[in-house]
Design a protein around this motif. Structure first.
Motif, mmCIF file in Angstrom:
data_model
loop_
_atom_site.group_PDB
_atom_site.id
_atom_site.type_symbol
_atom_site.label_atom_id
_atom_site.label_comp_id
_atom_site.label_asym_id
_atom_site.label_seq_id
_atom_site.Cartn_x
_atom_site.Cartn_y
_atom_site.Cartn_z
ATOM 1 N N ILE A 186 -53.785 17.539 79.944
ATOM 2 C CA ILE A 186 -52.747 16.855 79.166
ATOM 3 C C ILE A 186 -53.122 16.975 77.697
ATOM 4 N N VAL A 187 -52.146 17.321 76.856
ATOM 5 C CA VAL A 187 -52.417 17.521 75.433
ATOM 6 C C VAL A 187 -51.429 16.713 74.600
ATOM 7 N N ASP A 188 -51.837 16.425 73.363
ATOM 8 C CA ASP A 188 -51.066 15.559 72.475
ATOM 9 C C ASP A 188 -51.055 16.178 71.080
ATOM 10 N N THR A 189 -49.870 16.251 70.478
ATOM 11 C CA THR A 189 -49.793 16.720 69.100
ATOM 12 C C THR A 189 -48.897 15.814 68.279
ATOM 13 N N SER A 190 -49.204 15.744 66.992
ATOM 14 C CA SER A 190 -48.367 15.011 66.050
ATOM 15 C C SER A 190 -48.247 15.816 64.768
ATOM 16 N N SER A 191 -49.337 15.884 63.995
ATOM 17 C CA SER A 191 -49.299 16.634 62.743
ATOM 18 C C SER A 191 -49.061 18.120 62.967
ATOM 19 N N GLY A 192 -49.423 18.618 64.146
ATOM 20 C CA GLY A 192 -49.275 20.042 64.435
ATOM 21 C C GLY A 192 -47.846 20.513 64.579
ATOM 22 N N VAL A 193 -46.881 19.594 64.597
ATOM 23 C CA VAL A 193 -45.464 19.965 64.692
ATOM 24 C C VAL A 193 -44.665 19.301 63.566
ATOM 25 N N GLU A 194 -45.324 19.129 62.422
ATOM 26 C CA GLU A 194 -44.666 18.461 61.299
ATOM 27 C C GLU A 194 -44.451 19.382 60.107
ATOM 28 N N ILE A 195 -43.388 19.085 59.379
ATOM 29 C CA ILE A 195 -43.142 19.723 58.085
ATOM 30 C C ILE A 195 -43.996 19.038 57.025
ATOM 31 N N GLU A 196 -44.097 17.726 57.148
ATOM 32 C CA GLU A 196 -44.941 16.892 56.310
ATOM 33 C C GLU A 196 -45.240 15.638 57.113
ATOM 34 N N PRO A 197 -46.249 14.858 56.744
ATOM 35 C CA PRO A 197 -46.574 13.669 57.534
ATOM 36 C C PRO A 197 -45.374 12.750 57.738
ATOM 37 N N GLY A 198 -45.066 12.502 59.008
ATOM 38 C CA GLY A 198 -43.945 11.635 59.332
ATOM 39 C C GLY A 198 -42.634 12.350 59.518
ATOM 40 N N ARG A 199 -42.586 13.643 59.268
ATOM 41 C CA ARG A 199 -41.342 14.414 59.401
ATOM 42 C C ARG A 199 -41.565 15.581 60.354
ATOM 43 N N LYS A 200 -41.070 15.422 61.571
ATOM 44 C CA LYS A 200 -41.259 16.437 62.603
ATOM 45 C C LYS A 200 -40.302 17.619 62.409
ATOM 46 N N ASP A 201 -40.746 18.794 62.866
ATOM 47 C CA ASP A 201 -39.948 20.016 62.836
ATOM 48 C C ASP A 201 -39.510 20.329 64.268
ATOM 49 N N PRO A 202 -38.223 20.159 64.604
ATOM 50 C CA PRO A 202 -37.775 20.432 65.976
ATOM 51 C C PRO A 202 -38.144 21.827 66.467
ATOM 52 N N ALA A 203 -38.081 22.808 65.577
ATOM 53 C CA ALA A 203 -38.433 24.174 65.981
ATOM 54 C C ALA A 203 -39.915 24.274 66.337
ATOM 55 N N ALA A 204 -40.771 23.583 65.583
ATOM 56 C CA ALA A 204 -42.201 23.597 65.878
ATOM 57 C C ALA A 204 -42.499 22.866 67.177
ATOM 58 N N ILE A 205 -41.745 21.802 67.454
ATOM 59 C CA ILE A 205 -41.900 21.093 68.730
ATOM 60 C C ILE A 205 -41.580 22.030 69.887
ATOM 61 N N LYS A 206 -40.490 22.744 69.764
ATOM 62 C CA LYS A 206 -40.095 23.690 70.822
ATOM 63 C C LYS A 206 -41.168 24.764 71.006
#
Length: 223
Positions: A186-206
């Motif tokens: 099981i893995v967890d990401t937060s900053s690794g799929v962000e444009i900037e802290p607190g702002r997620k990038d849907p494309a990076a999530i995918k």
């Protein structure tokens, strides 16, 4: 081997949709004021209204009061409480008893010795999460989500009895290696799929979720 993924620190509908539509097993929401990913219980409730029951909703707290947890649970049902502060095992046990929910405890790792910090929580927490420990010299460091990795080989031979999750600077580029070395399921990401802290990038999530699914497919083909 099946690799499940958690997308943490979600703050908007597009990011939640990207996580759910692309196969996240967990979606995480941060209830910690100093974090740029902090979200109100009311907004989190609105964002999770369309999340299917098959996806676990996780609330991240840092040394929370019972009142804060109660306030969040009054707004939205959580499937898992994540404790990312300095909560001792007694506090973990107390939160489980008080709220009747499973609890995941974060363990900060910076050396082989810090792996032993997990031992007192085994049999108390329902899950563990191994994250990179922020260095004392790091300015404006958060309890988690700093984009830092740690030496994954430290987990490779560790005798961990509890279910556990790997976090700390994970992204689409390094997730396959992280899983291969650590043995994480099981893995967890937060900053690794962000444009900037607190702002997620849907494309990076995918992209991240596709990368975790590719690990699963590869392992199944090899077996």
């Amino acid at each position: 081997m099946t690799v499940a993924a958690k997308i943490c620190g979600l703050t908007d509908a597009a990011a939640v949709a990207a996580a759910v539509e692309n196969g996240a097993a967990y979606v995480g929401f941060v209830f910690y004021g100093p974090s740029p990913r902090n979200i109100s219980p009311e907004k989190a409730a609105a964002l999770t209204a369309s999340v299917p029951n098959s996806v676990q909703k996780v609330g991240l707290f840092v040394d929370p009061s019972d009142d804060l947890i109660r306030q969040v649970l009054a707004a939205l049902p959580l499937d898992l409480i994540q404790l990312h502060g300095s909560e001792p095992p007694e506090r973990v046990r107390d939160i489980k008893k008080t709220f009747g929910l499973p609890v995941m405890k974060a363990i900060k790792i910076d050396s082989a010795a810090s792996i032993a910090d997990a031992s007192p929580y085994e049999g108390v927490a329902d899950m563990l999460l191994f994250d990179a420990k922020e260095p004392k010299t790091m300015k404006n460091a958060l309890p988690g989500g700093n984009g830092l990795t740690f030496d994954w080989t430290l987990l490779a031979d560790a005798k961990i009895k509890s279910r556990w999750m790997l976090a700390g600077g994970l992204n689409a580029e390094n997730i396959a290696e992280a899983v291969r070395i650590s043995g994480a399921h099981i893995v967890d990401t937060s900053s690794g799929v962000e444009i900037e802290p607190g702002r997620k990038d849907p494309a990076a999530i995918k992209t991240f979720l596709m990368a975790t699914q590719a690990i699963e497919t590869q392992k199944q083909v090899e077996t």
